[in-house]
Design a protein around this motif. Structure first.
Motif, short mmCIF file in Angstrom:
data_model
loop_
_atom_site.label_atom_id
_atom_site.label_comp_id
_atom_site.label_asym_id
_atom_site.label_seq_id
_atom_site.Cartn_x
_atom_site.Cartn_y
_atom_site.Cartn_z
N LEU A 1 28.33 74.60 94.68
CA LEU A 1 29.52 74.33 93.87
C LEU A 1 29.10 74.24 92.41
N LEU B 1 30.53 72.60 89.20
CA LEU B 1 31.51 71.54 88.96
C LEU B 1 31.68 71.27 87.47
N SER C 1 33.84 78.11 88.33
CA SER C 1 33.71 76.66 88.36
C SER C 1 34.97 75.99 88.91
N THR C 2 34.78 74.79 89.44
CA THR C 2 35.86 73.94 89.92
C THR C 2 35.98 72.74 89.01
N GLN C 3 37.18 72.45 88.53
CA GLN C 3 37.39 71.33 87.61
C GLN C 3 37.71 70.05 88.37
N GLU D 1 35.83 66.13 98.53
CA GLU D 1 36.09 67.48 98.04
C GLU D 1 34.79 68.23 97.71
#
Length: 468
Positions: free
Chosen positions: A383, A385, A401-403, A415
């Motif tokens: 991930l 992040l 990317s995951t916010q 998560e």
């Protein structure tokens, strides 16, 4: 009348000391829990604090109302407005709309101004030695310089269910029926300044006036036109992420924060003793150095919460006392530095500090892993992040990317992938280091993007320049 604004840069929070110089009595509004600053002001001016109050059940810090009242013998006053669901659960005098607190010649009148929260009060202040009408209003989280308190926090952080729309409508009514009925000359002193998450565009100036906000605020036009729908839409749009610790603050402030009393000086601890306690899982080490120093080597499993002006903010991201947090051991230069750091922690209810050490010698060491922007794409990660705010992510982010806001990570571990390496980044690296250390402490394998988003963007620009 003596009137002093006492400002905490860490939480961008203002409290107020109001005294009558004729009688030597004083009132404190919205105090924090490290109360010596108020007692020092009282002693300097030969005054006795006889009353303490607050504008509402705070979300971003733990109230010092009970602490200061217990230490001084002052009468505590809290809001009695807001209905059954918004009543304080500890003993204090209840204030309702129109009630007054008299401090010698000074009259402080409560005005119910719901919107940010249902029970919210503002305080009109009249200096009876010079006038027979209010000249000042303490607006708490109702009206800020250039902005308004956000009505969505109860949904975002306190378990509310679509309360934001009712709150926004109440805010409109409070402005129309209470705030804008005041004369233009009345000076406005809000509870927060720029940098607070209690609004989306708070001004940095310490005060404003009713007339200035009437003429130049973003919301003045909607009130002038009676456009409630337009007001509600703009007020709710684009509010920043709310850190999850706000929910704990709400619960504890409503219940009544624990009274600490006089705190003994923090002891300097022996490194061998701390090493044994760390191995046994009895304490948590806090590396208070800047991120770039931490990246050269730190204590294994340490939290990185840099000293400076944002200790309470980042500590509340990384430590949750409601989840069985262990006592903290601080890295501090001396007893005074340790105490100052601890003062910041108690503002957000992180009270358990075992002591401090002055260096890392004799403690288990590790070096946090960094990933260069050049190596990021090929790096084997589970991930990527982005721990910045939603608005920052929307303006530009590393592809893929995951916010997830840094103040929400500890409460959303479900998560995150349990296997593989998580790579974190923020804008410049500070927030990423805080979050990365928090996740490592929780058992995750974490690397940090070197230079964070700024470093990655500079790398991309260099590649583009070379290609051109």
């Amino acid at each position: 009348m003596l009137f002093e604004r006492i400002y905490d840069e860490d939480l961008a929070q203002a409290s107020y000391f109001i005294g009558c110089q004729r009688t030597g009595q004083a009132l404190v509004v919205d105090p924090r829990r490290d109360i010596e600053v108020y007692r020092d002001v009282a002693a300097k001016n030969g005054m006795e604090i006889t009353a303490v109050t607050e504008t509402h059940i705070h979300a971003d810090y733990l109230s010092g109302t009970r602490e200061l009242a217990a230490a001084t013998g002052a009468t505590a006053h809290v809001s009695g407005e807001g209905g059954e669901d918004w009543q304080y659960e500890f003993d204090a005098e209840r204030l309702h709309d129109g009630d007054e607190i008299r401090i010698g010649n000074v009259v402080v009148r409560a005005v119910h101004t719901p919107g940010h929260t249902p029970e919210h009060l503002s305080f009109l202040v009249t200096d009876g030695a010079f006038a027979d009408a209010p000249g000042y209003v303490l607006t708490g989280d109702f009206v800020f310089a250039g902005d308004l308190g956000r009505p969505d926090l109860l949904d975002e952080a306190a378990g509310g269910d679509d309360t934001r729309f009712l709150g926004a409508k109440q805010m409109f009514a409070s402005l129309r029926d209470k705030f804008l009925t005041l004369p233009d000359h009345v000076q406005v002193f809000p509870g927060h300044g720029a940098g607070s998450a209690c609004g989306k565009a708070l001004g940095a100036i310490p005060s404003t006036t009713v007339g200035y906000e009437r003429l130049y605020s973003w919301w003045g036009r909607y009130l002038a036109e009676g456009d409630e729908a337009g007001f509600v839409e703009e007020l709710l749009e684009g509010q920043p992420d709310a850190p999850f610790y706000f929910g704990r603050m709400k619960r504890q402030n409503r219940r009544g924060p624990a009274v600490m009393g006089e705190r003994a000086p923090l002891p300097q601890l022996d490194a061998q003793q701390v090493a044994r306690q760390l191995a046994a899982g009895e304490v948590t080490f806090v590396d208070t150095r800047p991120a770039d120093q931490v990246h050269t080597g730190t204590v294994a499993g340490a939290l990185n919460i840099p000293g400076g002006t944002s200790i309470a903010t980042y500590a509340a991201w990384a430590v949750d006392p409601e989840r069985g947090a262990r006592p903290l051991v601080l890295l501090a230069a001396d007893p005074e530095a340790a105490r100052e750091y601890w003062d910041h922690l108690v503002r957000v209810g992180i009270d358990e500090v075992a002591g401090y050490v002055t260096g890392l010698e004799g403690l288990p060491r590790t070096t946090p892993e960094l990933v260069s922007p050049a190596a990021l794409e090929a790096y084997d990660k589970a991930l990527l992040l982005d721990v910045r705010a939603k608005s920052e992510h929307a303006e530009g982010h590393v592809p893929g990317s995951t916010q997830l806001h840094g103040g929400r990570v500890l409460w959303n571990l479900d998560e995150l992938p349990e296997q593989g390496t998580i790579v974190t980044y923020c804008q410049g690296g500070l927030r990423s280091s805080v979050v990365a250390s928090t996740l490592r402490h929780a058992g995750y394998d974490v690397a940090e993007l070197e230079g964070s988003y700024s470093g990655w963007a500079a790398h991309r620009e260099a590649l583009a320049a070379d290609a051109g």
